[in-house]
Design an enzyme around this catalytic site. Structure first.
Site, mmCIF file in Angstrom:
data_model
loop_
_atom_site.group_PDB
_atom_site.id
_atom_site.type_symbol
_atom_site.label_atom_id
_atom_site.label_comp_id
_atom_site.label_asym_id
_atom_site.label_seq_id
_atom_site.Cartn_x
_atom_site.Cartn_y
_atom_site.Cartn_z
ATOM 1 N N CYS A 119 0.866 -1.175 0.000
ATOM 2 C CA CYS A 119 0.000 0.000 0.000
ATOM 3 C C CYS A 119 0.908 1.233 0.000
ATOM 4 O O CYS A 119 1.771 1.369 0.872
ATOM 5 C CB CYS A 119 -0.901 -0.026 1.229
ATOM 6 S SG CYS A 119 -1.975 1.408 1.346
ATOM 7 N N CYS A 130 -11.523 14.771 3.284
ATOM 8 C CA CYS A 130 -12.627 13.875 3.680
ATOM 9 C C CYS A 130 -12.680 13.821 5.205
ATOM 10 O O CYS A 130 -11.643 13.666 5.862
ATOM 11 C CB CYS A 130 -12.421 12.480 3.092
ATOM 12 S SG CYS A 130 -12.221 12.512 1.293
ATOM 13 N N GLY A 176 -2.681 10.477 0.564
ATOM 14 C CA GLY A 176 -2.739 11.307 -0.640
ATOM 15 C C GLY A 176 -3.768 10.878 -1.662
ATOM 16 O O GLY A 176 -4.277 9.763 -1.637
ATOM 17 N N SER A 208 -6.497 4.329 -6.300
ATOM 18 C CA SER A 208 -7.778 4.648 -5.667
ATOM 19 C C SER A 208 -7.950 6.163 -5.631
ATOM 20 O O SER A 208 -7.064 6.889 -5.181
ATOM 21 C CB SER A 208 -7.778 4.078 -4.240
ATOM 22 O OG SER A 208 -8.903 4.536 -3.530
ATOM 23 N N SER A 231 -13.434 5.715 -4.406
ATOM 24 C CA SER A 231 -13.957 5.759 -3.044
ATOM 25 C C SER A 231 -15.326 6.406 -3.084
ATOM 26 O O SER A 231 -15.440 7.628 -3.147
ATOM 27 C CB SER A 231 -13.022 6.580 -2.151
ATOM 28 O OG SER A 231 -11.757 5.970 -2.116
ATOM 29 N N LEU A 232 -16.362 5.586 -3.067
ATOM 30 C CA LEU A 232 -17.714 6.121 -3.224
ATOM 31 C C LEU A 232 -18.215 6.686 -1.882
ATOM 32 O O LEU A 232 -18.506 7.866 -1.773
ATOM 33 C CB LEU A 232 -18.644 5.036 -3.761
ATOM 34 C CG LEU A 232 -20.001 5.540 -4.249
ATOM 35 C CD1 LEU A 232 -19.851 6.433 -5.462
ATOM 36 C CD2 LEU A 232 -20.933 4.382 -4.550
ATOM 37 N N ASN A 307 -12.082 2.376 10.114
ATOM 38 C CA ASN A 307 -10.972 2.165 11.051
ATOM 39 C C ASN A 307 -10.892 3.374 11.967
ATOM 40 O O ASN A 307 -10.567 4.465 11.503
ATOM 41 C CB ASN A 307 -9.630 2.073 10.307
ATOM 42 C CG ASN A 307 -9.548 0.824 9.485
ATOM 43 O OD1 ASN A 307 -9.818 -0.258 9.960
ATOM 44 N ND2 ASN A 307 -9.185 0.983 8.222
HETATM 45 N N1 SAH Z 1 -7.110 9.289 -1.601
HETATM 46 C C1 SAH Z 1 -7.487 8.065 -2.210
HETATM 47 C C2 SAH Z 1 -6.632 6.904 -1.769
HETATM 48 C C3 SAH Z 1 -6.224 6.854 -0.335
HETATM 49 S S1 SAH Z 1 -7.492 6.554 0.841
HETATM 50 C C4 SAH Z 1 -8.930 7.776 -1.985
HETATM 51 O O1 SAH Z 1 -9.564 8.434 -1.174
HETATM 52 O O2 SAH Z 1 -9.457 6.901 -2.657
HETATM 53 C C5 SAH Z 1 -7.792 4.821 0.595
HETATM 54 C C6 SAH Z 1 -9.173 4.339 1.041
HETATM 55 O O3 SAH Z 1 -9.274 4.436 2.460
HETATM 56 C C7 SAH Z 1 -10.308 5.148 0.469
HETATM 57 O O4 SAH Z 1 -11.295 4.297 -0.078
HETATM 58 C C8 SAH Z 1 -10.880 5.879 1.687
HETATM 59 O O5 SAH Z 1 -12.246 6.108 1.528
HETATM 60 C C9 SAH Z 1 -10.569 4.895 2.791
HETATM 61 N N2 SAH Z 1 -10.507 5.449 4.128
HETATM 62 C C10 SAH Z 1 -10.057 6.660 4.504
HETATM 63 N N3 SAH Z 1 -10.131 6.795 5.844
HETATM 64 C C11 SAH Z 1 -10.634 5.641 6.314
HETATM 65 C C12 SAH Z 1 -10.916 5.145 7.619
HETATM 66 N N4 SAH Z 1 -10.688 5.863 8.710
HETATM 67 N N5 SAH Z 1 -11.428 3.897 7.725
HETATM 68 C C13 SAH Z 1 -11.632 3.137 6.627
HETATM 69 N N6 SAH Z 1 -11.356 3.536 5.396
HETATM 70 C C14 SAH Z 1 -10.861 4.774 5.231
HETATM 71 FE FE1 SF4 Z 2 -8.234 10.617 2.791
HETATM 72 FE FE2 SF4 Z 2 -8.389 9.729 0.268
HETATM 73 FE FE3 SF4 Z 2 -10.063 11.637 1.165
HETATM 74 FE FE4 SF4 Z 2 -7.480 12.171 0.808
HETATM 75 S S1 SF4 Z 2 -8.972 11.646 -0.762
HETATM 76 S S2 SF4 Z 2 -8.732 12.823 2.536
HETATM 77 S S3 SF4 Z 2 -6.540 10.249 1.421
HETATM 78 S S4 SF4 Z 2 -9.960 9.503 1.855
#
Ligand code: SAH
Ligand code: SF4
Length: 361
Positions: A119, A130, A176, A208, A231-232, A307
């Site tokens: 990863c 987010c 990121g 992702s 990431s929906l 998580n």
């Molecule tokens: N920025 C990209 C990739 C990194 S995050 C993205 O958002 O897709 C990777 C994945 O982790 C994403 O699907 C995001 O929604 C998820 N994620 C972020 N924080 C999380 C958390 N606390 N618990 C579970 N999944 C999480």
């Molecule tokens: Fe976290 Fe991915 Fe959202 Fe960035 S885009 S804040 S890494 S879930």
């Protein structure tokens, strides 16, 4: 209002001495050319760095001694350093890398019977904000260079003495937003898939994204590209916008159109990641809307129980709800899996990757 991700993320400052670690084959040729060597030697250098994974110039016995001495004197071979590692009970190891400017990012090494999955981070921090994500809370500090992205792979494989012939999967699910660092991401992809180096097949690399439609469209123009995961994390615009600000720019409909026109290879599916937040994204109604959304284009759903991290204010649903949602999706003929986050007990699971820059650097 302009968002910070409308603008390019800052890059690391210039370095005086060149650093060969993580460069692509062409760049190494150029570097050798500048030293008055034939550019084709770049291939030897490249394979020494990525195939043999040599880490000191004296190991480059494929090069003439005089050239090795010259490289020793004029070119750095400086990979990101591992400054901290924690192995979880499930066998995955979270590594903290220190970059040359003192910034830190994290990567996770997850060994399976038949392969390893790494990863990777693409940026120091993230601009997307987010609300459920620890990385999102730190803001964007800078992009990783292509060499730094490649560096995470080489350093983790070396650290675990991973043999050359065992498959390697890469997922850009660390710190990121990879599509906010598009050029460096694709340059790293080229280096990592290069047949003279690690030769990782493109189908084993997954990027992702939180849903940058401009980046998704751009990725679709590449004949050789990584696979796509989105990431929906929400099934109505109202809910998704609340936890993912990017949805206010590209909403669910805009995303569905982008995914619908994304040119897939035969058998390829887009992964829809869906973080389960208790009382926020985990209703049975959400499950039904998610199933309907997923059926609009070839996809598979990955449910990710939240998580926990300090101060997030969110919780994961209980097991009964997770399996109810899983069952609902399966019944709707949507391929579904649940991410039993490896590394959860060492805070290395997705969304828990957070680092502060070293003070004074
Ligand atoms: N920025 C990209 C990739 C990194 S995050 C993205 O958002 O897709 C990777 C994945 O982790 C994403 O699907 C995001 O929604 C998820 N994620 C972020 N924080 C999380 C958390 N606390 N618990 C579970 N999944 C999480
Ligand atoms: Fe976290 Fe991915 Fe959202 Fe960035 S885009 S804040 S890494 S879930």
């Amino acid at each position: 209002m302009a968002q910070s991700w409308d603008h390019p993320a800052p890059e690391a400052g210039p370095r005086v001495r060149p650093n060969a670690a993580g460069l692509g084959r062409g760049e190494l040729g150029t570097l050798l050319g500048a030293l008055g060597e034939p550019a084709w030697r770049g291939k030897q250098l490249f394979s020494g760095l990525l195939r043999q994974r040599w880490t000191r110039w004296e190991q480059f016995t494929t090069l003439a001694k005089a050239l090795r001495t010259r490289l020793e004197g004029e070119v750095d071979l400086a990979w990101p350093g591992i400054v901290h590692s924690e192995t979880s009970s499930d066998g995955s190891t979270k590594h903290v890398f220190e970059l040359l400017d003192g910034r830190q990012v994290e990567g996770v090494f997850m060994p399976y019977e038949d392969r390893v999955t790494l990863c990777l981070s693409s940026q120091v921090g993230c601009a997307m904000g987010c609300t459920f994500c620890a990385t999102g809370q730190m803001g964007i500090l800078r992009n990783l260079s292509a060499a730094e992205i490649v560096g995470q792979v080489v350093v983790m494989l070396n650290h675990h003495a991973h043999p050359l012939d065992r498959p390697v999967n890469l997922v850009f699910m660390g710190m990121g937003e990879p599509l906010h660092n598009f050029d460096h991401l694709m340059a790293a992809f080229e280096t990592l898939t290069d047949a003279e180096g690690l030769a990782i097949p493109p189908r084993r690399i997954t990027v992702s994204t939180s849903g940058l439609v401009s980046g998704i469209d751009r990725l679709g123009t590449f004949a050789r590209r990584p696979r796509l995961a989105l990431s929906l994390n929400g099934t109505t615009d109202e809910h998704r916008s609340r936890i993912m600000p990017v949805n206010r720019v590209w909403n669910l409909e805009a995303l569905a159109s982008a995914l619908g026109r994304f040119p897939l290879q035969s058998g390829e599916r887009i992964t829809l990641e869906y973080v389960l937040l208790k009382g926020v994204t985990d209703s049975l109604e959400d499950g039904r809307r998610l199933a309907a959304y997923a059926r609009r284009f070839p996809s598979k759903v990955n449910l990710i129980p939240f998580n926990p991290h300090e101060g997030s204010g969110f919780e994961a649903p209980d097991e009964a709800r997770i399996s109810a949602l899983c069952g609902l999706l399966s019944k709707a003929a949507v391929p579904v899996s649940v991410r039993r986050s490896r590394g959860q007990d060492v805070a290395g699971a997705c969304g828990q990757l957070v680092r502060s820059p070293r003070q004074g650097s």
